[in-house]
Design a protein around this motif. Structure first.
Motif, PDB file in Angstrom:
ATOM      1  N   VAL A  25       0.851  -1.202   0.000  1.00 19.33           N
ATOM      2  CA  VAL A  25       0.000   0.000   0.000  1.00 19.33           C
ATOM      3  C   VAL A  25       0.883   1.248   0.000  1.00 19.33           C
ATOM      4  N   ILE A  26       1.926   1.224   0.828  1.00 16.98           N
ATOM      5  CA  ILE A  26       2.842   2.374   0.910  1.00 16.98           C
ATOM      6  C   ILE A  26       3.475   2.659  -0.454  1.00 16.98           C
ATOM      7  N   SER A  27       3.733   1.609  -1.230  1.00 17.75           N
ATOM      8  CA  SER A  27       4.400   1.810  -2.525  1.00 17.75           C
ATOM      9  C   SER A  27       3.433   2.158  -3.661  1.00 17.75           C
ATOM     10  N   GLN A  28       2.162   2.457  -3.352  1.00 11.55           N
ATOM     11  CA  GLN A  28       1.207   2.865  -4.384  1.00 11.55           C
ATOM     12  C   GLN A  28       1.641   4.175  -5.046  1.00 11.55           C
ATOM     13  N   THR A  29       1.495   4.236  -6.364  1.00 13.25           N
ATOM     14  CA  THR A  29       1.822   5.477  -7.087  1.00 13.25           C
ATOM     15  C   THR A  29       0.771   6.551  -6.800  1.00 13.25           C
ATOM     16  N   TYR A  30      -0.418   6.132  -6.348  1.00 10.52           N
ATOM     17  CA  TYR A  30      -1.473   7.057  -5.934  1.00 10.52           C
ATOM     18  C   TYR A  30      -1.363   7.209  -4.420  1.00 10.52           C
ATOM     19  N   GLU A  97      -0.428  -4.544  -6.627  1.00  5.07           N
ATOM     20  CA  GLU A  97       0.523  -4.013  -7.610  1.00  5.07           C
ATOM     21  C   GLU A  97       0.578  -2.498  -7.373  1.00  5.07           C
ATOM     22  N   SER A  98       1.753  -1.883  -7.605  1.00  8.44           N
ATOM     23  CA  SER A  98       1.938  -0.481  -7.208  1.00  8.44           C
ATOM     24  C   SER A  98       1.035   0.527  -7.929  1.00  8.44           C
ATOM     25  N   ASN A  99       0.529   0.170  -9.122  1.00  8.77           N
ATOM     26  CA  ASN A  99      -0.327   1.126  -9.848  1.00  8.77           C
ATOM     27  C   ASN A  99      -1.826   0.809  -9.688  1.00  8.77           C
ATOM     28  N   LYS A 100      -2.168  -0.082  -8.756  1.00 10.28           N
ATOM     29  CA  LYS A 100      -3.564  -0.510  -8.598  1.00 10.28           C
ATOM     30  C   LYS A 100      -4.515   0.664  -8.404  1.00 10.28           C
ATOM     31  N   LEU A 101      -4.258   1.457  -7.387  1.00 11.39           N
ATOM     32  CA  LEU A 101      -5.183   2.560  -7.093  1.00 11.39           C
ATOM     33  C   LEU A 101      -5.214   3.592  -8.212  1.00 11.39           C
ATOM     34  N   GLY A 118     -10.493  -5.936 -10.718  1.00 11.99           N
ATOM     35  CA  GLY A 118      -9.466  -6.223 -11.708  1.00 11.99           C
ATOM     36  C   GLY A 118      -8.948  -7.645 -11.655  1.00 11.99           C
ATOM     37  N   SER A 119      -8.029  -7.944 -12.559  1.00 12.41           N
ATOM     38  CA  SER A 119      -7.412  -9.267 -12.607  1.00 12.41           C
ATOM     39  C   SER A 119      -6.378  -9.388 -11.494  1.00 12.41           C
ATOM     40  N   TYR A 120      -6.153 -10.615 -11.064  1.00 10.21           N
ATOM     41  CA  TYR A 120      -5.132 -10.835 -10.029  1.00 10.21           C
ATOM     42  C   TYR A 120      -4.451 -12.181 -10.250  1.00 10.21           C
ATOM     43  N   GLU A 121      -3.262 -12.301  -9.677  1.00 11.35           N
ATOM     44  CA  GLU A 121      -2.492 -13.543  -9.815  1.00 11.35           C
ATOM     45  C   GLU A 121      -2.396 -14.258  -8.471  1.00 11.35           C
ATOM     46  N   ILE A 198      -3.647  -6.435 -10.999  1.00 16.16           N
ATOM     47  CA  ILE A 198      -3.506  -5.327 -10.047  1.00 16.16           C
ATOM     48  C   ILE A 198      -3.304  -5.815  -8.609  1.00 16.16           C
ATOM     49  N   ALA A 199      -3.339  -7.149  -8.411  1.00 15.68           N
ATOM     50  CA  ALA A 199      -3.169  -7.664  -7.055  1.00 15.68           C
ATOM     51  C   ALA A 199      -2.688  -9.113  -7.076  1.00 15.68           C
ATOM     52  N   TYR A 200      -2.262  -9.567  -5.893  1.00 18.35           N
ATOM     53  CA  TYR A 200      -1.732 -10.930  -5.741  1.00 18.35           C
ATOM     54  C   TYR A 200      -2.426 -11.601  -4.570  1.00 18.35           C
ATOM     55  N   TYR A 201      -3.068 -12.730  -4.884  1.00 15.92           N
ATOM     56  CA  TYR A 201      -3.850 -13.456  -3.889  1.00 15.92           C
ATOM     57  C   TYR A 201      -3.039 -14.628  -3.360  1.00 15.92           C
ATOM     58  N   ARG A 202      -2.861 -14.646  -2.041  1.00 22.96           N
ATOM     59  CA  ARG A 202      -2.042 -15.698  -1.432  1.00 22.96           C
ATOM     60  C   ARG A 202      -2.866 -16.958  -1.212  1.00 22.96           C
ATOM     61  N   ILE A 203      -2.433 -18.042  -1.839  1.00 20.50           N
ATOM     62  CA  ILE A 203      -3.101 -19.333  -1.689  1.00 20.50           C
ATOM     63  C   ILE A 203      -2.454 -20.051  -0.512  1.00 20.50           C
TER      64      ILE A 203
END
Length: 257
Positions: A25-30, A97-101, A118-121, A198-203
């Protein structure tokens, strides 16, 4: 004018992963955001590891439940405390991901939608890529969302100014699905999906392998308790859910080549 985004993160014994989540969150470009961390009665070091963050960055706020009340109540407390124009969700073990917001705010400010996702991995418990991507639909209506949950909660954001604050019902599972259904019910526009990751989901152990009987019960409860449908209508939707889930939604999960 950069609208304020309130990010709600419920936590329960997540000391081992929460720093990575907060850093994403801290590394968001927004940068105009507030992060509302809701500690839901953790017994580990969650509070201690977050102290440096809250002391260093006034945008990061910590609220604590004395005892564990569950994700729904934790999210609702976050919603109550939120001061933002937009509300987003990020679970304690997931990453952005840093550009999500930035991507989503641009979409929401264009007034074409009140809800964006959005899509996520997928990543494993250590954050290593599992090379699978869940692709977001380009547009999503209430009717389509009723058939199956197409919004990854870690990617969802809604316009609080047009829709008002949305509180979630206290179901054991699937409260996030109910929340997005309520958002689309209140809106007169379809949700818009971003195709970029835009995001990463932990399995983690148990997040995918939950037994089928429970899956049936939780989904039935969404229709019967969450939406108040009759028994027969809930049953009909449950059957439709499994068809949609197995033959349509599953196709959106693709290997990354």
């Amino acid at each position: 004018m950069h609208p304020l985004v309130s990010i709600i993160t419920p936590m329960f014994n997540n000391a081992n992963v929460i720093c990575n989540t907060v850093n994403s969150v801290i590394s968001q470009t927004y940068s105009n955001w507030e992060l509302l961390l809701i500690d839901d009665g953790s017994s580990d070091e969650t509070n201690a590891v977050l102290k440096p963050f809250t002391e260093r960055d006034s945008r990061i706020k910590l609220f604590t439940h004395k005892e564990n009340k569950g994700a729904a109540e934790a999210r609702n407390l976050g919603t109550k405390m939120a001061a933002g124009n937009y509300i987003a969700f990020l679970d304690a073990d997931d990453l952005w991901e840093s550009n999500k917001l930035q991507l989503q705010i641009a979409q929401l400010k264009s007034n074409t939608t009140d809800v964006c996702f959005g899509s996520y991995e997928w990543v494993d418990s250590h954050g290593n890529p599992l090379n699978k991507k869940v692709h977001a639909l380009k547009a999503l209506t209430y009717k389509k969302l009723l058939k199956a949950n197409y919004i990854g909660n870690l990617t969802g954001i809604y316009n609080c100014e047009t829709l008002g604050k949305i509180y979630t019902k206290d179901l054991k599972k699937r409260q996030d699905w109910l929340l997005w259904l309520e958002a689309l019910k209140r809106s007169d526009k379809p949700a818009v999906g971003i195709s970029n990751t835009i995001a990463y989901y932990r399995i983690t152990e148990g997040s995918l392998s939950s037994n089928k009987t429970n899956l049936i019960k939780h989904n039935f409860n969404v229709y019967r308790i969450g939406l108040g449908f009759s028994f027969l209508k809930s049953l009909a939707y449950l059957i439709q859910f499994f068809i949609e889930h197995l033959f349509v939604k599953k196709r959106l999960i693709k290997p990354i080549t």
